[in-house]
Design an enzyme around this catalytic site. Structure first.
Site, PDB file in Angstrom:
ATOM      1  CG  ASP A 199      -2.069   0.976   1.377  1.00 30.33           C
ATOM      2  OD1 ASP A 199      -2.948   1.026   0.433  1.00 30.33           O
ATOM      3  OD2 ASP A 199      -1.668   1.886   2.106  1.00 30.33           O
ATOM      4  CD  GLU A 256      -2.212   2.751  -3.393  1.00 32.10           C
ATOM      5  OE1 GLU A 256      -3.592   3.011  -3.611  1.00 32.10           O
ATOM      6  OE2 GLU A 256      -1.644   2.633  -2.291  1.00 32.10           O
TER       7      GLU A 256
HETATM    8  C1  GLC Z   1      -4.054   3.306  -0.490  1.00 30.59           C
HETATM    9  C2  GLC Z   1      -5.215   2.401  -0.562  1.00 30.59           C
HETATM   10  C3  GLC Z   1      -6.536   3.183   0.174  1.00 30.59           C
HETATM   11  C4  GLC Z   1      -6.098   3.527   1.645  1.00 30.59           C
HETATM   12  C5  GLC Z   1      -4.847   4.540   1.472  1.00 30.59           C
HETATM   13  C6  GLC Z   1      -4.359   4.566   2.749  1.00 30.59           C
HETATM   14  O1  GLC Z   1      -4.397   4.424  -1.493  1.00 30.59           O
HETATM   15  O2  GLC Z   1      -5.820   1.886  -1.737  1.00 30.59           O
HETATM   16  O3  GLC Z   1      -7.700   2.320   0.342  1.00 30.59           O
HETATM   17  O4  GLC Z   1      -7.270   4.413   2.039  1.00 30.59           O
HETATM   18  O5  GLC Z   1      -3.872   3.666   0.824  1.00 30.59           O
HETATM   19  O6  GLC Z   1      -3.744   3.571   3.289  1.00 30.59           O
END
Ligand code: GLC
Ligand code: CA
Length: 561
Positions: A199, A256
């Site tokens: 993440d 991500e």
């Molecule tokens: C990423 C996740 C999201 C979350 C954020 C904070 O963007 O996809 O759902 O709120 O991280 O952890």
């Protein structure tokens, strides 16, 4: 060519809170997932990405972790987790868990200790600074709105949080923090997980000195991505993490990666070079988020996705997706939720699914689910939406204006419970669901689509099987065709042995003409189509109906043609 398993896989991205509830408390759980493994197997997916299931106060539904090495009681127990993993493995499927390591919950013992006194041994595990004359240490805005700093009464200092105030950022410059997070990853690897989705991984490094950003309008608090997204040095952290955790096992990582451009992608996922296997890029989001009312502009989508295809061709690997927990449902923004619903869902599916890379399906996407409808602001659960409601109210906006904006943008759109049937609450729970089901569930649900060969669900199964059967769809080069067409997104996947497949999708609600002289359509080899196709023998042109998609075997034109 033999490919690593994950390049041949199809990922199912699951939001466990909304997948299946086994005990009637209205919250999806691990036993619920176990009860639906037959469904996933029937669908044909083979790598599960499970959104966070760790103990969490749920300010951001699991993305605020208060204990990295346990399962939240809402979801079950570690024994349930082990059973789920074993059952997946028994079926030849794999599991990727979601590691949230940029921040913890403010209830994590590390943070509780860190905030207790300035001299706490864990003080430096988070990012603490003195304020400036009663104001935060700098003018960064948090991604979830409002200042990125919160003052803590216990010590009078401020802590940094790029997301909500209940998600303090860990201090990755501190080697103790890095070692602790590696231990977390290794703990899960020892339990047998097959990989991680990492993440917010591009946010680990903050601009040194945490400087103020330019604020020409004097608003006092400005969007701050440029100060903490893909900052030089972040890759050193990720390389170290990879080396010390999943690279020691046969496990993979999907990061991500907001802020990573296609030109930089090889540093992240280049074969033998990048620390990760795949990243989730953000570029095709911005097309929509900056113009939520505009219809899909096919040339822009082609430019963005094509750039990623070219950038990683033969040197890395893409992760392909059009939906997730953050975005509105794709047919609500780029498709047609009216009479062309089925076609638009399947045309969009065909467009992205057969590109070079590993495709992801986000829970409910395979049913062609649309955005939901809430009539009351109090129903919104998502922390971003709630902050936005507060912000718009403070600016004097009326409830119906706020509802209109959130109907398009709220993350809750994609988080409503999975509709399994037309039974009460869609068969998701026997209790009160934590978030209301999409009111369309009596018509849009798994059971009815499983029986209908013309359903969106049936089409996704065909897509998955086709990708497995046709080697060019995995190994082939991505060759863009019809580059100037404003309605059709078309490309060829061409394998080294010359075998080739064309994917031709009209992504508009109007008829469109396809014409190409270099590629000969082999009509008997229409491999897939989302509408029934009458016999036709023109080998280089087609007339496509609104949102019609076809996949053909093709060959290059030769002198004798
Ligand atoms: C990423 C996740 C999201 C979350 C954020 C904070 O963007 O996809 O759902 O709120 O991280 O952890
Ligand atoms: Ca439950």
């Amino acid at each position: 060519m033999s490919r690593p398993w994950w390049q041949q896989a199809v990922i199912y991205h699951m939001y466990p809170r909304s997948f299946m509830d086994s005990n009637g408390d209205g919250i999806g759980d691990l036993r619920g997932i176990l009860s639906k493994l037959d469904y996933l197997e029937w669908l044909g997916v083979d790598l599960l990405w499970l959104c966070p299931v760790f103990p969490s106060p749920n300010v951001d539904n699991g993305y605020d972790v208060s204990n990295y090495c346990d399962i939240s009681p809402e979801f079950g127990t570690l024994a349930d987790f082990d059973l789920l993993l074993a059952e997946l493995h028994r079926r030849g499927m794999r599991l990727m868990i979601d590691l949230v390591i940029n921040h913890t919950s403010d209830r994590h013992p590390w943070f509780i200790e860190s905030r207790s006194t300035r001299s706490s041994p864990r003080r430096n595990w988070y990012i603490w600074r003195d304020g400036r004359d009663g104001a935060p240490p700098n003018n960064w805005e948090s991604i979830f709105l409002g200042p990125a700093w919160t003052r803590d009464d216990a010590t009078g200092q401020y802590y940094l949080h790029l997301f909500s105030a209940h998600q303090p950022d860990l201090n990755w410059d501190n080697p103790e923090v890095r070692a602790a997070l590696c231990s977390v990853a290794c703990w899960w690897l020892a339990r047998g997980v097959d990989g991680f989705r990492l993440d917010a991984i591009t946010h680990l490094k903050k601009q040194p000195g945490l400087p103020d950003l330019p604020d020409p309008d004097g608003t006092g608090c400005v969007p701050s991505y440029e100060a903490h997204m893909n900052i030089p040095g972040v890759l050193d952290f990720v390389h170290e993490f990879a080396r010390e955790s999943f690279r020691r096992h046969d496990a993979i990582a999907l990061g991500e990666a907001n802020g990573v451009s296609s030109a930089q992608a090889l540093e992240w996922v280049g074969t033998g070079r990048g620390p990760l296997d795949m990243i989730l890029q953000f570029e095709h989001w911005t097309m929509w988020s900056s113009h939520p009312h505009d219809p899909l502009h096919v040339p822009t989508l082609r430019r963005i996705l094509g750039k990623w295809q070219q950038a990683l061709q033969g040197k890395g690997w893409n992760a392909l997706y059009i939906e997730n927990t953050e975005l509105p449902r794709v047919i609500s923004r780029w498709g047609d939720v009216g009479t062309l619903r089925n076609q638009s869902a399947t045309a969009l599916a065909t467009m992205y699914f057969l590109m070079q890379g590993t495709p992801l399906i986000y829970q409910g996407q395979e049913l062609g689910m649309a955005n939901t409808t809430f009539h009351d602001l109090s129903v919104f659960n998502d922390v971003f939406s709630r902050n936005r409601i507060e912000q718009m109210r403070a600016a004097g906006q009326m409830d119906d204006e706020i509802l209109a904006e959130l109907a398009l943008t709220s993350r809750d759109n994609a988080r409503t419970p999975m509709p399994w049937s037309d039974a009460p609450q869609g068969g998701f729970t026997t209790g009160e669901p934590w978030l209301p089901l999409n009111p369309e569930y009596p018509a849009v649900n798994v059971a009815s689509q499983q029986q209908d060969p013309g359903s969106v669900l049936a089409y996704y199964r065909k897509l998955i099987r086709l990708r497995r059967q046709e080697a060019p769809l995995i190994d082939g080069r991505y060759v863009e065709i019809c580059k100037r067409n404003r309605r059709i997104y078309a490309y060829v996947r061409e394998a080294a042995d010359g075998s080739a497949i064309a994917v031709i999708c009209n992504l508009s609600p109007h008829p469109a003409s396809y014409r190409h002289r270099e590629w000969i359509l082999c009509h008997p080899d229409l491999l897939l189509s989302n509408l029934s196709v009458a016999p036709h023998d023109d080998t280089h042109s087609l007339r496509l109906r609104p949102f019609e998609a076809r996949v053909y075997r093709v060959r290059r034109r030769t002198a004798s043609d």
